[in-house]
Motif scaffolding. Structure first.
Motif, PDB file in Angstrom:
ATOM      1  N   PHE A  37      71.161 -58.898 -55.667  1.00 37.51           N
ATOM      2  CA  PHE A  37      71.419 -58.688 -54.010  1.00 37.51           C
ATOM      3  C   PHE A  37      72.312 -57.426 -53.808  1.00 37.51           C
ATOM      4  N   ILE A  38      73.280 -57.045 -54.369  1.00 38.16           N
ATOM      5  CA  ILE A  38      74.033 -55.835 -54.267  1.00 38.16           C
ATOM      6  C   ILE A  38      73.911 -54.789 -54.814  1.00 38.16           C
ATOM      7  N   GLY A  39      73.276 -54.998 -56.125  1.00 45.44           N
ATOM      8  CA  GLY A  39      72.952 -53.553 -56.952  1.00 45.44           C
ATOM      9  C   GLY A  39      73.871 -54.061 -58.063  1.00 45.44           C
ATOM     10  N   PRO A  40      73.434 -53.662 -59.484  1.00 44.44           N
ATOM     11  CA  PRO A  40      74.371 -53.590 -60.761  1.00 44.44           C
ATOM     12  C   PRO A  40      75.389 -52.594 -60.593  1.00 44.44           C
ATOM     13  N   GLY A  41      76.537 -52.867 -60.951  1.00 45.26           N
ATOM     14  CA  GLY A  41      77.594 -52.049 -61.355  1.00 45.26           C
ATOM     15  C   GLY A  41      78.516 -51.570 -60.167  1.00 45.26           C
ATOM     16  N   LEU A  49      84.896 -54.699 -50.053  1.00 40.50           N
ATOM     17  CA  LEU A  49      84.292 -54.173 -48.781  1.00 40.50           C
ATOM     18  C   LEU A  49      83.009 -54.858 -47.918  1.00 40.50           C
ATOM     19  N   GLN A  50      82.384 -55.466 -49.027  1.00 41.37           N
ATOM     20  CA  GLN A  50      81.218 -56.017 -48.450  1.00 41.37           C
ATOM     21  C   GLN A  50      81.323 -57.517 -48.345  1.00 41.37           C
ATOM     22  N   LEU A  92      77.080 -53.624 -44.577  1.00 45.03           N
ATOM     23  CA  LEU A  92      78.149 -53.218 -45.298  1.00 45.03           C
ATOM     24  C   LEU A  92      77.528 -52.895 -47.014  1.00 45.03           C
ATOM     25  N   THR A  93      76.881 -53.873 -47.448  1.00 47.22           N
ATOM     26  CA  THR A  93      76.288 -53.767 -48.836  1.00 47.22           C
ATOM     27  C   THR A  93      75.263 -52.794 -49.008  1.00 47.22           C
ATOM     28  N   ASN A  94      74.303 -53.071 -47.881  1.00 45.34           N
ATOM     29  CA  ASN A  94      72.966 -51.781 -47.783  1.00 45.34           C
ATOM     30  C   ASN A  94      73.720 -50.301 -47.785  1.00 45.34           C
ATOM     31  N   ALA A  95      74.872 -50.332 -47.409  1.00 49.08           N
ATOM     32  CA  ALA A  95      75.319 -48.949 -47.209  1.00 49.08           C
ATOM     33  C   ALA A  95      76.281 -48.358 -48.408  1.00 49.08           C
ATOM     34  N   THR A  97      77.121 -47.008 -52.270  1.00 45.52           N
ATOM     35  CA  THR A  97      76.396 -46.372 -53.159  1.00 45.52           C
ATOM     36  C   THR A  97      75.492 -47.183 -54.142  1.00 45.52           C
ATOM     37  N   THR A  98      76.054 -48.334 -54.696  1.00 48.22           N
ATOM     38  CA  THR A  98      75.418 -49.325 -55.629  1.00 48.22           C
ATOM     39  C   THR A  98      74.100 -49.774 -54.888  1.00 48.22           C
ATOM     40  N   ALA A  99      74.198 -50.214 -53.817  1.00 42.23           N
ATOM     41  CA  ALA A  99      73.166 -50.690 -53.229  1.00 42.23           C
ATOM     42  C   ALA A  99      72.126 -49.615 -53.121  1.00 42.23           C
ATOM     43  N   LYS A 100      72.346 -48.546 -52.623  1.00 44.33           N
ATOM     44  CA  LYS A 100      71.386 -47.092 -52.549  1.00 44.33           C
ATOM     45  C   LYS A 100      70.689 -46.954 -53.780  1.00 44.33           C
TER      46      LYS A 100
END
Length: 216
Positions: A37-41, A49-50, A92-95, A97-100
């Motif tokens: 969902f939020i990206g690994p790491g 923040l998210q 917030l999550t999609n913004a 670095t990890t999610a990108k």
């Protein structure tokens, strides 16, 4: 000095396709579900923040609705909480670095991004059905605009995607303000949904290393 600062920041940007593969592998077990969902790491700062604002939104949104002159059902209040959690958390999550890095990793093209956007048509349908008395014109207008705008963004040249996305998001705000009647208790829904998808999710940005700190 300013040129040196700018060079340090520019050197810290890494194309998603060049990211370390170790950052693109979800963990095993239930932690792997979170990673997908939020990206690994994700860093601890990104996690706070998210998740913290999302939880606050899930509590505040139904509390706000209860201040309005309407007899809410438990289903409606529960859905308001979930939409608050998803919309605020999603912005917030999609913004991050990890999610990108995760959502724009190799193999994630325009089809995958449009599929992600299309899933949120369910959100719009639930709002139309449960909060607007089956207002299918609202469903058609909002869903149609979301899909057309998303296609316009992902099919635009990469260097134009940001201004295209911001322009289309601005039009969405105007349409929500002047063309659509407000949804009682969910007046914030369309602006935050469009912000999450058109701006936070669809825009491809080179992830910035959190270890690099701008020096004075």
């Amino acid at each position: 000095m300013q040129l040196a600062k700018r060079q340090n920041l520019e050197d810290a940007w890494v194309e998603p396709s060049q990211s370390n593969d170790s950052h693109l592998v979800p963990r095993t077990g239930w932690l792997g579900l979170i990673d997908r969902f939020i990206g690994p790491g994700a860093t601890p700062a990104e996690m706070w923040l998210q998740f913290l604002p999302a939880v606050i939104a899930a509590i505040a949104a139904p509390l706000y609705a209860l201040t309005l002159p309407h007899d809410w059902t438990p289903l409606q209040l529960g859905l308001i909480a979930l939409l608050g959690l998803d919309c605020i958390g999603g912005v917030l999550t999609n913004a991050t670095t990890t999610a990108k890095r995760w959502y724009h990793r190799p193999g994630q093209g325009w089809r995958q991004h449009l599929a992600f956007v299309s899933l949120h048509i369910v959100h719009i349908g639930l709002v139309a059905l449960l909060f607007r008395g089956g207002d299918w014109s609202f469903f058609a207008v909002v869903s149609g605009y979301l899909l057309v705008a998303a296609i316009a963004i992902v099919r635009s040249p990469l260097y134009l995607q940001r201004p295209v996305a911001l322009g289309l998001y601005g039009l969405a705000l105007l349409g929500d303000r002047y063309l659509l009647s407000p949804t009682l208790g969910l007046e914030w829904f369309v602006p935050f949904l469009m912000l999450k998808l058109l701006v936070s999710h669809l825009l491809a940005e080179a992830p910035h290393h959190p270890e690099v700190v701008e020096q004075d």
